[in-house]
Motif scaffolding. Structure first.
Motif, PDB file in Angstrom:
ATOM      1  N   ASP A 235       0.806  -1.232   0.000  1.00  0.00           N
ATOM      2  CA  ASP A 235       0.000   0.000   0.000  1.00  0.00           C
ATOM      3  C   ASP A 235       0.836   1.277   0.000  1.00  0.00           C
ATOM      4  O   ASP A 235       0.393   2.307  -0.485  1.00  0.00           O
ATOM      5  CB  ASP A 235      -0.930   0.020   1.223  1.00  0.00           C
ATOM      6  N   GLN A 236       2.022   1.219   0.594  1.00  0.00           N
ATOM      7  CA  GLN A 236       2.791   2.459   0.753  1.00  0.00           C
ATOM      8  C   GLN A 236       4.000   2.562  -0.170  1.00  0.00           C
ATOM      9  O   GLN A 236       4.519   3.637  -0.391  1.00  0.00           O
ATOM     10  CB  GLN A 236       3.247   2.606   2.209  1.00  0.00           C
ATOM     11  N   PRO A 240       1.722   3.270  -4.850  1.00  0.00           N
ATOM     12  CA  PRO A 240       1.916   4.656  -5.305  1.00  0.00           C
ATOM     13  C   PRO A 240       2.769   4.763  -6.576  1.00  0.00           C
ATOM     14  O   PRO A 240       2.669   5.738  -7.314  1.00  0.00           O
ATOM     15  CB  PRO A 240       2.623   5.321  -4.121  1.00  0.00           C
ATOM     16  N   GLU A 244      -1.428   5.368 -12.858  1.00  0.00           N
ATOM     17  CA  GLU A 244      -2.847   5.515 -12.584  1.00  0.00           C
ATOM     18  C   GLU A 244      -3.507   6.023 -13.856  1.00  0.00           C
ATOM     19  O   GLU A 244      -3.089   7.051 -14.389  1.00  0.00           O
ATOM     20  CB  GLU A 244      -3.028   6.536 -11.466  1.00  0.00           C
ATOM     21  N   ARG A 252       5.642   9.941  -7.069  1.00  0.00           N
ATOM     22  CA  ARG A 252       4.824   9.425  -5.968  1.00  0.00           C
ATOM     23  C   ARG A 252       5.556   8.334  -5.177  1.00  0.00           C
ATOM     24  O   ARG A 252       5.075   7.874  -4.136  1.00  0.00           O
ATOM     25  CB  ARG A 252       3.505   8.858  -6.507  1.00  0.00           C
TER      26      ARG A 252
END
Lengths: 361, 367
Positions: A235-236, A240, A244, A252
C-alpha cells in the motif's frame, strides 16, 4: 484489492473448529526460542547496523558542511542511501520501541500525500530559520521536518547541488537532521538491547508480564509483523508507483529523488526473508503443514527474481511496460505473502484467524 | 404475551405488519417460522467464507431469518425509526450503501457515495425517518463530512456538512431530535494508500455536537493531549442521551490508556477507569460498544483481545468478562446483550457465517 485478499480466506480457515478448542501447536519453549533467535539474530543486529549507518550519514553530512565539495557531497549522498536502506531492513518492526514516542514518524514521515514535508522544508529554507540547524531543537518540531524524507530533499532536491560549494543554512539543517536520525537510531538500538526492555518481555511470557501473557501472544506477534509488513510494502511502497489511468508518476514513489525507491523495497523483502529464516518459522510448523514453508520460500524466490529485474531508478521502471508488469506482479506477491503469514501459517500454528480482527475497523 | 420496555424487544407482529405478506412469503419456510416465533429482529453484515458478502436479519435468539447479498463487504447497518427499512453501509473505504425495505420482498436498493467521497461504514436516520445521514471521507481534502440523503426519494444525496474533524466514524442523533453527536476518529486515510493512516503523529480525534436544524457545530470535545492517538470510533446512546464512546489506540497498544468513556448531552466527558488487567485484555482496541438501559450496563468488545467486558454504566465496575475468539458484534437484548464473532459465533452458537463488527437492533414501538 482488499476484497481479493479476503477471498483467500476460506470457510475452513475461518471455522477451523470451534475456536475455543483451538490450541497452539507449538509449546511455550519453542515459541520463545523462535523469538530469542529472531531478536538476537535479526532484530538486534538490524538496529545496530541502522545506528552505525545513521552515524556514518551524520559524520558524512558533518564533513560536507566542514569542507563543501563534489567529493564530500557524493559521500554524504552515498551515506544517506546506505542509512535509508538500513532503515528499510527494520522499519517494518512496528512494535515496541519503534512505535513509541513517534519514533517511526520522526524517522519516516510517509506517505506524505499532501506534500507537507516538502512545504515545511521549503518554508524553513526560504525563511532561513536558524533553529533547525541545531539537532537539539528538532524533536520538538513537526515530525515532517525531522527524518529521512527531509534529509533526502536537502541532499538531493532542487538546489542541493549548491551544497558542493556552499556550507550555508541548508547544509547545517541537513547536518542537524542527520544527527537527529542518528540520535533516534541510537535510542532504538539501546531499547532493543535493554535487558528489561521489549525484547525480554516478548521472550518471557507469563502471568506477570504486562504484554505477553502466554505463548499464543508471543507467536501472534511473531506472525503479525511480517503480515503487516507486506501490506505496508504493497500500500505504501508499490501501489503509489503504479501508473494511474495509464499515467506514470515516479514522484509518488518513496525516495525517488535519491533513486533508491526499488532498492528500498528490495532491502525490505530481503530483510523479511531473513526474519522468517532467523526465527525458524518453518521449523515450528506442524509436519502436515510444512508445505506452507515451501510456498513462502517459493514466493520469496519469485520476489527476488522480480526485484533483480527492477534494479533501476523508478523513472526507468515506469518507462518500460515489462517492468511495470513486474511491479504488478510484486503487488500480487505481497498479497500472497501477507496471506501466508497472517492467515495460513497463523491458522496452521493453531491461532485463531478472525474476520473482525483481520483488519480492524 | 410479553412485556416490552421502551428499549426492549420489538413486537413481532409489528414486524410482520411492517414486513407485509410478500416479505414473509418470500422467506424459506424455516425462516418464516423463525420470524413468527421471534420477538426481536437484529441485523448484521456477514461474509459467507466463499467470496460473498451480505446482511442477515436475525431473530431474538440469533437465528438467521433472511439473508440479502451485498456487492462487497458491509459494515454497520441502521434501521429507520419505524423499523421498516434497514440501510447497510460498505466498510471503509467502500462507496456503496444498500437499503432494504422490509415491507417488500425485494432486492436491496444500492446507492453510492458521490465522486470524491467514500463511506466510513456508519450512518443514522433523522428522527422522522425522512433523512439518512452517513459518515463520509472527503479524502482529497482530508476532511470528514456527513452526507445527507433523502430517505423518501431513493436515498438521493441532497447535501453534506463538515463533521467537525477528520475520519468521522459512528454517529447518533440525541433524543431531542435535533442534536447529532459524531465520533471523529481523527484518522486521515486516502484510497490511494489503502487503509494506511497518514497522520498518526498528529491525529486529533474528537466528539462533535452538531445542531441539525441550523447546520452548525455546537461544540467539539477533545481528550487530553496525551490521549490523542485514541481514535474515538463507536458510540452507544442511552435513553437520556448520555452516549458511551469507545476508542482504538493507534499508537502503542500496550500502553494502558482509557479506551472508553461517556459524554452527556451537555458535553460532560467521563473516561472509564478500567483496571490495568482489564485494559490489557482489550489490547488497545474496542471494536463495538452497546448499552442496555434496562440494566444500566454497557458492553465493550475487543476482537483483538478476544474479550468482551460488561460494565456497570453508573459505577464503571466490570460486571462480567466474556472470552470468545474474535468477538465483536454487540447489541442490547432483554437483560443483556446479543454478541457475535468473526469466527461465526452468534449468541453462543456456531453458524456458517463470519459476522462483521456490528449488530444493530431494530427499534421497537415504531412511530
Amino acid at each position: 484489492m482488499r476484497r481479493l485478499v479476503a477471498t483467500f480466506i476460506s470457510l475452513a480457515m475461518l471455522f477451523a473448529g470451534p475456536a475455543s478448542s483451538q490450541e497452539l501447536t507449538v509449546d511455550g519453549e519453542q515459541a520463545v526460542r523462535s523469538v530469542r533467535l529472531l531478536v538476537a539474530g535479526f532484530i538486534q543486529p538490524g538496529f545496530e547496523r541502522f545506528a552505525d549507518d545513521a552515524e556514518l550519514a551524520a559524520i558524512a553530512t558533518d564533513e560536507l558542511c566542514e569542507d563543501p565539495g563534489e567529493r564530500t557531497l557524493d559521500a554524504a549522498r552515498a551515506a544517506f542511501r546506505a542509512s535509508a536502506l538500513a532503515l528499510a531492513r527494520v522499519e517494518f518492526l512496528r512494535t515496541g520501541p519503534l512505535i513509541q514516542e513517534n519514533r517511526l514518524e520522526r524517522l519516516l514521515f510517509w506517505p506524505d500525500r499532501r506534500g507537507i514535508a516538502l512545504r515545511q522544508v521549503q518554508g524553513v529554507i526560504g525563511s532561513g530559520d536558524e533553529s533547525v540547524t541545531d539537532a537539539e531543537n528538532l524533536p520538538a518540531k513537526s515530525v515532517a521536518l525531522q527524518g529521512f524524507t527531509t534529509l533526502e530533499f536537502l541532499l538531493f532536491g532542487t538546489g542541493s547541488d549548491d551544497l558542493a560549494s556552499d556550507a550555508g543554512h541548508r547544509c547545517l539543517f541537513a547536518r542537524a537532521v542527520a544527527r537527529n536520525i542518528h540520535a533516534i537510531a541510537v535510542e532504538l538500538n539501546a531499547a532493543w538491547q535493554d535487558k528489561d526492555g521489549y525484547a525480554t518481555l516478548w521472550s518471557n511470557p507469563g502471568e506477570e508480564n504486562p504484554i505477553f501473557r502466554n505463548a499464543d501472544e508471543v507467536v501472534s506477534e511473531l506472525l503479525s509483523i511480517p503480515a503487516e509488513a507486506f501490506e505496508i510494502i504493497r500500500d505504501q511502497r508499490l501501489k503509489p508507483m503504479l501508473p494511474e489511468d495509464g499515467q506514470a508518476n515516479p514522484k509518488r514513489a518513496l525516495f525517488w529523488r535519491s533513486g533508491i525507491s526499488l532498492e528500498f523495497v528490495d532491502a525490505a523483502f530481503e530483510a523479511l526473508r531473513s526474519y522468517y529464516e532467523t526465527a525458524g518459522i518453518s521449523d515450528i510448523l506442524p509436519e502436515d503443514e510444512s508445505w506452507l514453508a515451501r510456498s513462502i520460500e517459493f514466493e520469496f524466490n519469485n520476489a527476488e527474481a522480480t526485484l533483480d529485474r527492477l534494479n533501476m531508478p523508478v523513472e526507468e521502471v515506469l518507462a518500460n511496460e515489462e517492468r511495470v508488469k513486474d511491479l504488478d506482479y510484486l503487488v500480487i506477491l505481497t498479497q500472497s505473502l501477507q496471506s501466508l503469514f497472517g492467515q495460513q501459517v497463523t491458522a496452521a500454528l493453531g491461532l485463531s484467524v478472525g474476520f473482525s480482527s483481520l483488519d480492524g475497523d | 404475551m410479553r412485556l416490552f420496555s421502551s428499549t426492549g424487544l420489538i413486537d413481532r407482529r409489528t414486524l410482520l405488519r411492517a414486513a407485509g405478506g410478500t416479505f414473509l412469503a418470500g422467506l424459506a419456510p424455516r425462516a418464516a417460522r423463525a420470524l413468527q416465533d421471534t420477538d426481536a429482529v437484529f441485523a448484521s453484515a456477514y461474509y459467507d467464507g466463499d467470496g460473498s458478502y451480505g446482511i442477515a436479519l436475525l431473530a431474538e435468539d440469533g437465528t438467521v431469518i433472511h439473508r440479502y447479498a451485498l456487492p462487497e463487504r458491509g459494515h454497520d447497518a441502521v434501521f429507520d425509526p419505524r423499523g421498516e427499512r434497514v440501510v447497510v453501509f460498505a466498510r471503509r473505504p467502500g462507496t456503496f450503501a444498500a437499503a432494504i425495505d422490509l415491507r417488500k420482498d425485494n432486492e436491496p436498493l444500492v446507492f453510492h457515495a458521490p465522486q470524491g467521497r467514500h463511506f466510513y461504514g456508519h450512518g443514522c436516520f433523522s428522527t422522522d425517518g425522512k433523512l439518512l445521514y452517513s459518515t463520509d471521507n472527503d479524502y482529497d481534502n482530508a476532511r470528514g463530512v456527513i452526507g445527507v440523503h433523502d430517505a423518501t426519494d431513493g436515498f438521493r444525496r441532497i447535501g453534506e456538512f463538515f463533521s467537525g474533524g477528520i475520519g468521522p466514524h459512528d454517529m447518533t442523533v440525541l433524543p431531542d431530535g435535533r442534536t447529532m453527536l459524531i465520533a471523529n476518529g481523527g484518522l486521515e486515510t486516502h484510497p490511494d494508500y489503502g487503509r494506511t493512516v497518514l497522520n498518526v503523529a498528529t491525529m486529533k480525534p474528537n466528539l462533535t455536537f452538531v445542531d441539525l436544524e441550523e447546520s452548525r457545530i455546537l461544540s467539539v470535545h477533545e481528550l487530553a493531549p496525551h490521549l490523542h492517538k485514541l481514535s474515538i470510533r463507536h458510540l452507544a446512546m442511552m435513553e437520556d442521551g448520555t452516549t458511551w464512546f469507545a476508542s482504538q489506540n493507534q499508537g502503542d497498544i500496550h500502553e494502558p490508556l482509557p479506551l472508553a468513556g461517556s459524554i452527556s448531552p451537555d458535553g460532560n466527558v467521563r473516561l472509564l477507569d478500567l483496571a490495568p488487567e482489564d485494559l490489557r485484555l482489550m489490547r488497545g482496541y474496542v471494536g463495538s460498544v452497546a448499552a442496555n438501559d434496562r440494566t444500566g450496563a454497557v458492553v465493550l468488545t475487543s476482537p483483538q483481545g478476544n474479550t468482551a467486558l460488561e460494565i456497570d454504566g453508573a459505577s464503571g465496575a466490570v460486571r462480567e468478562r466474556v472470552t470468545l475468539p474474535d468477538i465483536c458484534g454487540a447489541a442490547d437484548r432483554g437483560d443483556g446483550f446479543l454478541l457475535s464473532s468473526g469466527m461465526g459465533v452468534m449468541d453462543g452458537h456456531q453458524t456458517q457465517l463470519a459476522w462483521d463488527n456490528h449488530i444493530v437492533r431494530r427499534p421497537w414501538n415504531p412511530a
